[in-house]
Design a protein around this motif. Sequence first.
Motif, PDB file in Angstrom:
ATOM      1  N   ARG A 206       6.267   0.742   4.430  1.00 25.48           N
ATOM      2  CA  ARG A 206       5.094   0.657   3.972  1.00 25.48           C
ATOM      3  C   ARG A 206       4.259  -1.003   3.987  1.00 25.48           C
ATOM      4  NH1 ARG A 206       6.346   0.792  -1.818  1.00 25.48           N
ATOM      5  NH2 ARG A 206       4.317   0.225  -2.296  1.00 25.48           N
TER       6      ARG A 206
ATOM      7  N   ASP B 109       0.723  -1.104  -0.168  1.00 25.38           N
ATOM      8  CA  ASP B 109       0.022   0.198  -0.053  1.00 25.38           C
ATOM      9  C   ASP B 109       0.942   1.331   0.107  1.00 25.38           C
ATOM     10  OD1 ASP B 109      -2.368   1.456   0.012  1.00 25.38           O
ATOM     11  OD2 ASP B 109      -3.142   0.399   1.958  1.00 25.38           O
ATOM     12  N   TRP B 110       0.196   2.448  -0.226  1.00 27.13           N
ATOM     13  CA  TRP B 110       1.069   3.681  -0.236  1.00 27.13           C
ATOM     14  C   TRP B 110       0.491   4.756   0.827  1.00 27.13           C
ATOM     15  CZ3 TRP B 110       5.297   4.311  -3.032  1.00 27.13           C
ATOM     16  CH2 TRP B 110       5.812   3.525  -3.959  1.00 27.13           C
TER      17      TRP B 110
ATOM     18  N   SER C 283      -1.142  -4.223   0.722  1.00 26.94           N
ATOM     19  CA  SER C 283      -2.480  -3.954   0.545  1.00 26.94           C
ATOM     20  C   SER C 283      -3.215  -4.883   0.596  1.00 26.94           C
ATOM     21  CB  SER C 283      -2.376  -3.114  -0.791  1.00 26.94           C
ATOM     22  OG  SER C 283      -2.089  -4.291  -1.894  1.00 26.94           O
TER      23      SER C 283
END
Length: 173
Positions: free
Chosen positions: A27, A18-19, A30
């Motif tokens: 990080r 994910d960002w 996701s």
Amino acid sequence: MSADTPRRIVLLRHAKADWPQVSDHDRPLSERGRKEAPAAGLKLAETGITFDLALCSTATRTRETWKLAVQELPHRPKTVYEERLYEASLGELLALLNETPDEVGDLLVIGHNPGMHALADALAGRVEGDALARMNRSGFPAAALAVVSFTGSWKSVEHGVGTLLDFWTPADH
């Protein structure tokens, strides 16, 4: 193990990250990455390789990938969290492999691109089937893995020493 012992290196890129507003090192995976990591673990189990050692980057996304993937393995290898894997160059990755103790037969490395792709490509002096073409076509996406075999000591690992046996991506399952 003698110097002519066959060995295998499996290079696993972390699953999709994910960002969020955190440092790159921190990080997390996701939602897609949390699904890809166990699929990569199943593929690792399907190889039938019993890893003697796993080297995992200290980045959050690699640690999370390994935590989910290892649950699919019948045997949990000794794991070393290696900060030098994060943002490692090809030369640094080769140096890490050269440091591997010779009692290690089969090694799993959980790391990042472009390093995993560059290392797989550099080690593959020979290729079985279309593994190299598939690897180069896909660009080594998140949760992809490459299996490379070689004969010799870890200190002898260098460009072209291995055979790329397999390449897998989550899109393959």
